[in-house]
Design an enzyme around this catalytic site. Structure first.
Site, mmCIF file in Angstrom:
data_model
loop_
_atom_site.group_PDB
_atom_site.id
_atom_site.type_symbol
_atom_site.label_atom_id
_atom_site.label_comp_id
_atom_site.label_asym_id
_atom_site.label_seq_id
_atom_site.Cartn_x
_atom_site.Cartn_y
_atom_site.Cartn_z
ATOM 1 C CB SER A 229 44.845 -139.877 51.000
ATOM 2 O OG SER A 229 44.495 -140.810 50.121
ATOM 3 C CE1 TYR B 231 49.976 -141.377 50.917
ATOM 4 C CE2 TYR B 231 47.979 -142.639 50.373
ATOM 5 C CZ TYR B 231 48.879 -141.188 50.530
ATOM 6 O OH TYR B 231 48.327 -140.056 50.111
#
Length: 285
Positions: free
Chosen positions: A184, A197
């Protein structure tokens, strides 16, 4: 090996998925190769997180290029529907349900795919989990879930797949093998309320580059895909709010990421695309 009702021990082939109401879930005869022609014809590909979003889109795109696909996720019904779609289009897929937070089940998924197809040419580590929260307000159980699925599952899947990928690179018709980790942009650009995250995705980035250096000389390409805001179940759930005011119609679609994955794994053997970062045009960070 997969003991709960959600984690089915047997594989299901495309033909069985299309007729799962009337047929048993016994394994179909082994053999890689979905469509008769295509850049991935004759190859076996394992995709994690295949029940929705990027994983489902990538699996369908890979099958359309001739690859036989092992679909791995927890939701059996979703996987069966996808396998049936692939079969209807003339492709080949098997269903492997597993919770990849369990190391033994992650490794078992690889072994079942290899047993069915007789080989493994490509691994796409896509499964992920995200929950947004400030550190002081967050639940440590959410931290554990993100670390286990976003990072540790990548480690276990990669380690289990490597012997088979190395064999495919040395003996397979493509003369190359691929390991793709879907990370990501958050791993590159951490933002508030997304610390854990982001940390897991940063770890995937570092792991991918170190692993690339270890195996590239033996014919296994390691690639990293870093999407920006993408419309998936996760971004509408635990990662809701990450769009920071961007209208959803401007976000990437799962199919955009799937095209990046297939671009990466269909390069000629002498060329390795090691990283792809893609964002919506409207995304600044």
């Amino acid at each position: 090996m997969f003991g709960s009702s959600e984690e089915i021990g047997d594989t299901m082939s495309t033909g069985e998925a299309a007729n799962h109401g009337a047929r048993s879930r016994a394994e179909a005869p082994a053999g890689a190769g979905g469509a008769d022609s295509g850049p991935l014809s004759g190859g076996a590909v394992l995709v994690t997180g295949a029940s929705s979003g990027i994983g489902a889109a990538a699996s369908l795109a890979i099958a359309r290029l001739g690859g036989s696909v092992a679909l791995v996720a927890r939701r059996a019904e979703r996987l069966e529907e996808l396998a049936a779609t692939i079969g209807d289009e003339g492709g080949s897929a098997i269903v492997l349900t597993a919770d990849l937070r369990d190391a033994a089940r992650a490794e078992g998924a690889v072994e079942k795919a290899v047993k069915h197809f007789g080989r493994l040419d490509v691994l796409v580590n896509n499964a992920g989990h995200g929950v947004r929260s400030a550190v002081e307000d967050s639940d440590p159980e959410d931290w554990e879930a993100m670390v286990d699925l976003n990072f540790k599952a990548v480690l276990h899947m990669s380690r289990a797949a490597l012997p088979h990928l190395l064999r495919a690179a040395g003996e397979g018709p493509r003369g190359i093998a691929d390991l793709v980790n879907v990370s990501s942009v958050a791993g590159r650009v951490p933002r508030r309320d997304n610390s854990v995250y982001s940390a897991t995705k940063h770890a995937v980035c570092s792991f991918s580059e170190a692993l690339r250096q270890e195996v590239t000389g033996r014919g296994v390409r390691v690639g990293l895909i870093e999407p920006g805001m993408t419309m998936t179940e996760m971004t509408r759930g635990g990662q809701a709010g990450a769009g920071r005011g961007m209208p959803e119609e401007s976000w990437l679609r799962a199919e955009d990421i799937a095209r990046s994955i297939t671009f990466m794994i269909t390069q000629p053997p002498h060329a390795a695309v090691n990283e792809i970062t893609l964002r919506p045009t409207a995304q600044e960070h």
